[in-house]
Structures are given as structure tokens and as C-alpha cells.
Design a protein around this motif. Sequence first.
Motif, short mmCIF file in Angstrom:
data_model
loop_
_atom_site.label_atom_id
_atom_site.label_comp_id
_atom_site.label_asym_id
_atom_site.label_seq_id
_atom_site.Cartn_x
_atom_site.Cartn_y
_atom_site.Cartn_z
N VAL A 1 13.92 9.76 -18.40
CA VAL A 1 13.31 10.89 -19.14
C VAL A 1 11.53 10.69 -18.80
CG1 VAL A 1 12.25 11.59 -21.54
CG2 VAL A 1 14.52 11.21 -21.31
N GLY A 2 11.16 9.53 -18.94
CA GLY A 2 9.80 9.09 -18.44
C GLY A 2 9.52 9.59 -16.85
N PHE A 3 10.57 9.37 -16.06
CA PHE A 3 10.18 10.02 -14.73
C PHE A 3 10.33 11.42 -14.76
CE2 PHE A 3 10.55 5.78 -13.55
CZ PHE A 3 11.76 5.15 -13.18
N GLY A 4 11.12 12.10 -15.38
CA GLY A 4 10.88 13.38 -15.48
C GLY A 4 9.68 14.19 -15.87
N PHE B 1 15.48 20.25 -22.35
CA PHE B 1 16.11 20.16 -21.18
C PHE B 1 17.19 19.01 -21.16
CE2 PHE B 1 13.75 22.98 -18.89
CZ PHE B 1 12.70 22.85 -18.85
N LEU B 2 16.55 17.92 -22.37
CA LEU B 2 17.53 16.83 -22.65
C LEU B 2 18.87 17.55 -23.34
CD1 LEU B 2 17.24 13.52 -22.61
CD2 LEU B 2 16.61 13.82 -25.01
N ALA B 3 18.57 18.58 -24.16
CA ALA B 3 19.77 19.12 -24.79
C ALA B 3 20.75 19.76 -23.78
CB ALA B 3 19.28 20.05 -25.78
N VAL B 4 20.16 20.46 -22.95
CA VAL B 4 20.98 21.29 -21.73
C VAL B 4 21.73 20.30 -21.18
CG1 VAL B 4 20.60 22.44 -19.82
CG2 VAL B 4 19.52 23.25 -21.64
N GLY B 5 21.16 19.06 -20.79
CA GLY B 5 21.96 18.25 -19.92
C GLY B 5 22.92 17.62 -20.75
N ALA B 6 22.55 17.09 -21.98
CA ALA B 6 23.76 16.57 -22.95
C ALA B 6 24.86 17.46 -23.14
CB ALA B 6 23.11 16.20 -24.18
N TYR B 7 24.64 18.83 -23.56
CA TYR B 7 25.67 19.46 -23.86
C TYR B 7 26.52 20.19 -22.78
CZ TYR B 7 24.71 20.14 -28.84
OH TYR B 7 24.47 20.11 -30.24
N THR B 8 25.78 20.21 -21.46
CA THR B 8 26.52 20.46 -20.29
C THR B 8 27.53 19.44 -19.96
OG1 THR B 8 24.44 21.69 -19.45
CG2 THR B 8 26.34 21.32 -18.08
N GLU B 9 26.89 18.22 -19.91
CA GLU B 9 27.98 16.95 -19.71
C GLU B 9 29.10 16.95 -20.69
OE1 GLU B 9 28.11 14.90 -17.34
OE2 GLU B 9 29.31 13.19 -18.40
N ALA B 10 28.67 17.17 -21.91
CA ALA B 10 29.88 16.82 -23.13
C ALA B 10 30.53 17.97 -22.75
CB ALA B 10 29.31 17.19 -24.33
N LEU B 11 30.18 19.24 -22.53
CA LEU B 11 31.28 20.38 -22.43
C LEU B 11 32.29 20.16 -21.11
CD1 LEU B 11 29.17 23.39 -23.77
CD2 LEU B 11 31.14 22.44 -24.97
N THR C 1 15.57 14.91 -16.36
CA THR C 1 15.52 14.97 -18.05
C THR C 1 17.24 15.39 -18.13
OG1 THR C 1 13.50 15.79 -17.94
CG2 THR C 1 14.62 15.65 -20.16
N GLY C 2 17.72 16.40 -17.35
CA GLY C 2 18.99 16.65 -17.69
C GLY C 2 20.05 15.40 -17.34
N ILE C 3 19.63 14.75 -16.43
CA ILE C 3 20.51 13.42 -15.92
C ILE C 3 20.46 12.50 -17.11
CG2 ILE C 3 20.75 11.44 -14.66
CD1 ILE C 3 19.80 13.30 -12.12
N ALA C 4 19.33 12.22 -17.61
CA ALA C 4 18.87 11.27 -18.94
C ALA C 4 19.74 12.11 -19.87
CB ALA C 4 17.54 11.37 -19.21
N GLY C 5 19.85 13.18 -20.21
CA GLY C 5 20.41 13.96 -21.42
C GLY C 5 21.97 13.56 -21.30
N ALA C 6 22.56 13.70 -19.91
CA ALA C 6 24.12 13.48 -19.87
C ALA C 6 24.31 12.08 -20.30
CB ALA C 6 24.36 13.68 -18.36
N LEU C 7 23.60 11.19 -19.80
CA LEU C 7 23.80 9.70 -20.22
C LEU C 7 23.73 9.43 -21.56
CD1 LEU C 7 22.23 7.91 -17.38
CD2 LEU C 7 24.59 8.02 -17.98
N TYR C 8 22.64 10.35 -22.39
CA TYR C 8 22.21 10.12 -23.71
C TYR C 8 23.59 10.78 -24.66
CZ TYR C 8 19.17 10.84 -27.67
OH TYR C 8 18.46 10.84 -29.00
N ALA C 9 24.12 11.75 -24.26
CA ALA C 9 25.35 12.36 -24.62
C ALA C 9 26.46 11.15 -24.75
CB ALA C 9 25.94 13.45 -24.16
#
Lengths: 306, 277, 357
Positions: free
Chosen positions: C56-59, C77-87, C230-238
Motif C-alpha cells: 500500500v505504501g509503495f502505491g 482501490f484497496l476495496a476494489v482489489g479485495a472484492y475483485t479477488e474475493a469474488l 493498492t489493488g494487489i495489497a487489497g487482494a492479499l488483505y482480503a
Amino acid sequence: MLARIAAPSEGGVVISQFVQLLLAGVAQGCVYALVALGFVLIYKATETVNFAQGDMMMLGAFFALTAGTFMGWPYWVTILFAVASMALVGMLIERIVLRPVLGYPAFTVVMITIGVGYVLRGLVTMMPGWGTETYALATPFADKVINFGGVVLAVQEIAVIGMTAALCLVLYLFFRFARIGVAMQATSQNQLAAYYMGIPVRRVNMMIWGLSAGVAAFAGILLAPFTFVHSNMGYIGLKAFPAAVVGGFGSVPGAIVGGLIIGVVEALSGLYLPEGFKDVAAYVVVLLVLLVKPSGIFGETATKKV
Amino acid sequence: MTTPNEGTRGVTGGQRPLVSSLPAFFSVENLGISFGGVRAVDDVSFEVSRGAVYTIIGPNGAGKTTIFNLIGLLYPASSGRIVFEGQDLTGTSPHRVAELGIARTFQNIELFEHATVLQNLLIGRHRHRRTNLWQELLYLPAVRRAELAQREAVEKVIDLLDLQHYRDSLVAGLPYGVRKVIELARALATEPRLLLLDEPSSGLNPEETDDMAYWIEDIRDGLGITVLMVEHDMNLVSRVSDRVLALNEGRPIAEGTPAEVQSHPAVVEAYLGGGDD
Amino acid sequence: MRFFFKTDYAQDLRIARHGGHVFWYGLLLAVLVALPLFVGEYFLTQLHFIAIYSIVGFGLMLLVGFTGQISLGHAAFLAVGAYTEALLQAKGVPFLISLPTAALFSAAVGVIVGLPALRLKGIYLAIATIAFNVIVEEIITRWEGLTGGNSGLQVKDVVLLGQSVESPTAFYYLCLVITVICCLFMINLLRSPTGRAFVAIRDSEISASCMGVNLAKYKTMSFALSAALTGIAGALYAHKLAFISPEQFNLFVSIEMVTIVILGGIGSLHGAVLGAAFIILLPQGIAIAKDWLPPGMAPTGLQAVIFGIILIAFIIFEPLGLYGRWVKVRTWFQLFPFYRRGMFKRQKTYTKSERLR
């Protein structure tokens, strides 16, 4: 804002509901306008965007709560007390936290104000006697209604509008007849030059923060009857940013007009649009304004000359 | 010698674009722009031949820098057009102008303050970039080769202008005279065919101005770059310019060799004022 | 300050400029790889968060520190990444495809934000990003059919090449690898023309465009890249949280993200990692401090107060952030006993109007 169900009267259920909602929207808009006014004042003077404005409003409301509800002082004394105390707090904040960063880029100063917001919220929740509870603020307008042509209107809301107008008049006279207005403009555009012109820049900044904090306290007192007093009530202050942008960032009349617009749009979208739109209405409006005319209604655009 | 200009503008001081059988290297035709009712540039036309140093002079507020901004498409002109190597620049954008081979310096120094001198110059190489984002993310060998080539090109400019000492210094904190040189270096790093210099000697002491004169001559003779210059220092103007255009209040008042223009009555009047002080 | 002799241009291009770099970073990498052998499970889970927040910091560093834009709404963007990965995972898409897809989808959303943002600067951009964050949060909440709304979504463990990445150690290595790859991407970007174009935009848009930098293209690219990271981070976050709901991606999370960048030091990649570590470890420290509170004061507000005070203190006293402090300490040791206190002193500047930029 609580929407009131109108008492049915001849042919006017929908209209009376509309009028009541409009009034509620205008009253809410007045609160937004005052918060927006507060940080437009700071922005005009120091080009700082004060993200803690909402939290200063919250603290002001708590001061009023202590004076009015806990200690039982009369309403008007409470207002004076809260505004004066908050003005002091505002000046302290400027002196302690903002003066060391005179000259730093705008973005970092914004982050400092965000930090100030956190501290204010945290301190309020930690205070014995305040904490995380929700309290009611005693006002002389509570539960009073007037019947205007068959429409039942809440006196509290009318009082909010009236008191806001009164404050605006006072501020207008203050800026019209005091040299501080010109001093503010100078310091906001070029601090070094302002220093050379003999303007006590730091003192002017401190006074602006005090004034702005006082206005925030006033807004908090007006808001308290509707949202009650609690440590998260400053969140509403965030909506003041869209208000300021819509009106034209950096414009004092713009802040007022913008606040009213946002308040009314919110109220109407609560009535006519599906659920959930009311919360984002302000933000959708501001995005639209930013796309079409970022300088807002009264703002000016300026570009750099090379 | 002036000839009557057609159109509504009238005769006084009107300029007709020089007619020649070959397309000019760079020409400006009937350029005009208004700022809020003030006609900042009014029917300006001139031609620059390849390899020449063409200077625009005029009192402050005559519209000289505005012309540069119009050429660089920082804002669009309200009338007239700009033609470079046969191509009409109307409607393009600043970066496109740079891509075509026009570079400029700024009167008030617009360097990248928080980057080193080397990085500033390397950004000047941007139009010669041949790699795309994906290659750069993976730093493929092609990217490494391109970077080395850019570095060598930039070092040539550093050698020309004696900036070796400042290579790795951050621009913020360097003295004014050095920054003017860096402005010039950055413009040269783009390998332009036309170089716009906005008051290159302003703020420089006589020695630095002397250096600047040598460099401008070098640029024209050694590098073959055409120079379009705005200047106040009449010594510098006489020394390096091939042709001069004098402006006053946005309008051209004289054009010719440095000697011709300096002795032109309208120019003398504009600089010294008509009445007595 | 180290003095070393350069012999060719290629040396300036290398990631590890000299022997010392190679040694210390190599050591760091070795330690990171060997870490699970030494530390307990709890600390490993903290490291998961640190890795995720580093990305996230890098982004954000790319967008704010290097391109000079502002975003107070990056949690979207974190949310977009997380939800995309989850779905996608729920639909059975393998991780090696769903992760890049989450990144690409975030990048697309980043472009959508970036395009209108081209004309906006400073506070206007900040407010626009806040508005964007709130709206995305609301869309996720309302689109219950897709996202489960306020009831949230369950997310199963990562399934990588048929193997389920369940244990903290396995997830740690996964995060470590992805973080290092993202870091390398950033380093490569910064020593390439695109990275320089970003820095040029930050310092002077007008002269950047006069040097041939297409402002629209590069600003949008910066937003897109920042969003992708940030999306990559979001995916891992999920996967880390195993359960996501809209309120985990609200404005306060966005502010936390910006704090990472500020605490760590704007303009350095080290700063992103240091800032992430600080943010994650801070609540632990606060939990210890709670015991020292006088009676009568509720501990709930303490985290907010300390967070705010630290943010303010860093900006006032340590504007170069944690990495800046580290550099000063290291310089002290390197130059001992010749370190002078004024070496890193900021030149006093007077605020000039940033409205004319």
C-alpha cells in the motif's frame, strides 16, 4: 435531521412534507455553511485546509454541553462561553501545532490538521464525564412548533437559520470595518511580502484560528439539538468541504451558499431518491462541480504566469 | 521598407510575411491574443531561417514572453498560426511541440527543484524515449541500453556547458547563475532543431553574459541549432543576432539586422519615450 | 555519507550501487527468508500486515511522493482489489490469474479516477478523492447482490497451484515474494524515463510538458499504477482478513494509508516499509501504555490521541520521516565524530501561494 410526518391538512400532505423537508435541509445547510465558513477563513488567511474543523465544532458542542446541561447556565451565556473557550483553543492549536510548520507544503499541513482532529476526538472520549456517551443539549427552542398556513414547522430549525444569519451579519460588519481582512489576503498570497509590509503575520494567523474555532463552536451548538452531542459528531464537518467547493473555495459568501445548497440537496435526495443516496449526495454533487467548474460559484481560477 | 497590409488592421507598422519560394524553417503569421480586453500580441508575423539567431526585443510588457508561450502552445492564440518545418502547430499541445523539436527556456527558471541536475537533463531526453512501461517495469536489457545512450547524450551537454561539478547536486540550493545554465542545458538535452531562449542573460553578471554569448554562437555554428531569442541586453543582441524584431505593446515596429533596428526611429522612441521626462 | 568512486555510467544504473549495498540488502533478505524459524506465530501474523501495508505504501508513495498528486481516498482501490479477488476466487479462478486481474481492474478504476483528476490540483484533488472513496464505499454497500453489502463476504485461503496456503508461514512467504516483486517494480520504474517523468510532473508541470512529457498520459498512468499496487495489497488483505465488509475501506483507512507515507518519509521506498511497520506495531505499543493511564480516563480514546500526536510530532520534528531519521543516525555513525547537527537542516521557507502552481 429527522423528517417529520406532516399532519394531513386540506390538499397539502405532499406540499407540507416538502416544505418541512426544505426547512430541515436549509437548517442543516446552515450548519454546513458555518463549518465551511470557519475553514474558508483559515484558508483565505494561511492557505491551510483545516480538516479538524468538524472536530473543533464537536469540542465546542461539548463545552456548551458542560456549561448548559451540566452546570445549568442560561442558553445565551452557554453560547458565549463555548465560543470564547473554543476561540482560545483555536488560538492555542495555531500557536502550538501550526506555527512551527509555517512554510511547509500545504499537503503536510493538511495532515497535521488531520492529526489535530484525531487528538481532539480522542481527548474528548477520554475525558471523565464526557466519554463516548451521547448527550442532549438543552435549548429554549426544543419541542416548540409553529403552525404556518397549515404546515407544522419546528422552531428549532427556524432558530438555526436565524442565528446563522445573525452571525453572518456580525462577521460581515467585522470584516468590512476592520483592517484584518486586507491583512488576511496579504498573508495568504505571500507571507514574506506581508512580513515586509509590517503585517504581524503570526498574530493575524492566530486570531484567524481563534475566530474560526469560535464559529465552529457556534455551529456545534446549532447542530447539537439534531444530532445530539457525541464524540463522532465532527464527521458531519466533512460535508463542509463539498459545501466550500460548490460555493467556490476561498470565498466567504460561497461557503454560505454552498452549505445551503448541499443541505437542501441532501434533504431532497432523502425524500426522492432511493435509500443510501442521502449519504453520498453531497459527494456526488461535489464531484460534478469539480468536473464541470472546479472554481465553484464564486471562486476564481488563477494560473501561473511563466 | 513596409508594404500595406491587407485586412482590417491598418497600415501603420504592419508586417507582411516575407514571400519566398521555399517554405520557411519557422514562421509566425498574424499571431494575436487578448487577455481580458488587452491585446497582448497584435498581428505579429516573422520568419526565421534555418541556422540563424533571431532576436525579439522590446520594452517590458511588449508581449515577448507571451509569443513564446503561444509558440509553445501553453495557451492557444486567438488568431494567426505558427508553422514549423512546414507543419502547422495550431491546436497541438506543449508536449507535442517538444516532440517536434522545439525547446525553450523560461524567464523565471522552471527547473525540477527536488531532482538532481543530471535528472533534470535526463528528463530533457524524454522525447527520445523508445521504451514502454512494461519494458521499464521489468528493466529489460533494451531499457538499460537506452538509459546508457541517454546518459552519454546528456554528458555531452554537461561537457559543453561545464556543469560537471553540479551533476549530482539537487537543483534547489544552487546559485541563480548556475540555474540559468542548467535551464539552457536542459533545453539542449532535448536535441532541438529550434531553441527558444527567454532572456538568457537576465540576472547574469558581465562574465556570465559573455559565456552565454559564446554558447549561443556555439549552438548556432557548432550544433547547427536555430535560435529564437528574447533579450534586453543590446550588446548581446548585436553580438550574436542575425536578425532582430522589435515589438512595442504587442505590435511589431521594426525588423531587420541588429544595426538597422537599433537605429530605427520607432524603436528609439519606444525605448526612450516620445516626450521629455 | 559514503564516498565511492564511479567508473562507468552503468554503475549509476545498478540497483545496488556498491559493495556495501549488496552486502546489507542481501543480509536483510536472508534474515527475512529465515525469519519464520525464529519468531512465533503472532509476530508472523503482524508481518503479514506489515507486508501488505508496505505494498500500500509503495502505491501511495508512487502517486504522492513521486508524482506529486494527492489521494485521501485510496482505500477505495484497496476495496476494489479485495472484492475483485474475493469474488473471482469464489468463482474458482486460480490465484495466479485472480491476483493480476485484481490489479488490472484496480488500475482501470484508477484511470477512471485519474482522467477527471487531470484538471484538479491540491485541495480540489484531495476532496475529489475523498468523495470518490465515500461513493465507492456506498456502491459496495448497496450492491448487495454482488458484494453481500453490509453483511460482508467470506474469503477463503489462497489456493496457489493446487496447494492451499493456510499456515501463517506459507502466507508469510507469499506476501514476502509479492512485496519484493512490487518493490523491484518500483525501483525499476524510478530509474527509467517513466519514473523521471513522474518526478518532473511533481516539480513543475509546465516545464515537464514543455520537455515533451504528456501530462494527461503520465498523470493517468501514475494513478493507474498506484491503484494497481493498492489493488494487489487489497487482494492479499482480503485473504488475510478472511472476511471483508465495506466499512473496512472507509475514509479513516485512507487517512491511515497516507500516514504510512508521511511517517515513513515522503519520497523513499524504505519509508513505505518503515511507515507500514510503524503503523502496524503502534497499537501494540499503545495497548501497553493503556496500563499507565490514571483512573477515570477511558482508554478508548488513547489510540486516537497517540496516533494524532505522533502524526503531528513527526511532521513538525521529523519531516523526512522514519527513513530520514534512519539516514541521520547512519550518517552520525559513518562520520563519527564529525557529524554536524545542521547537516540536514531544512532551509526556512516562507509560504508562497500554492494556488498558482
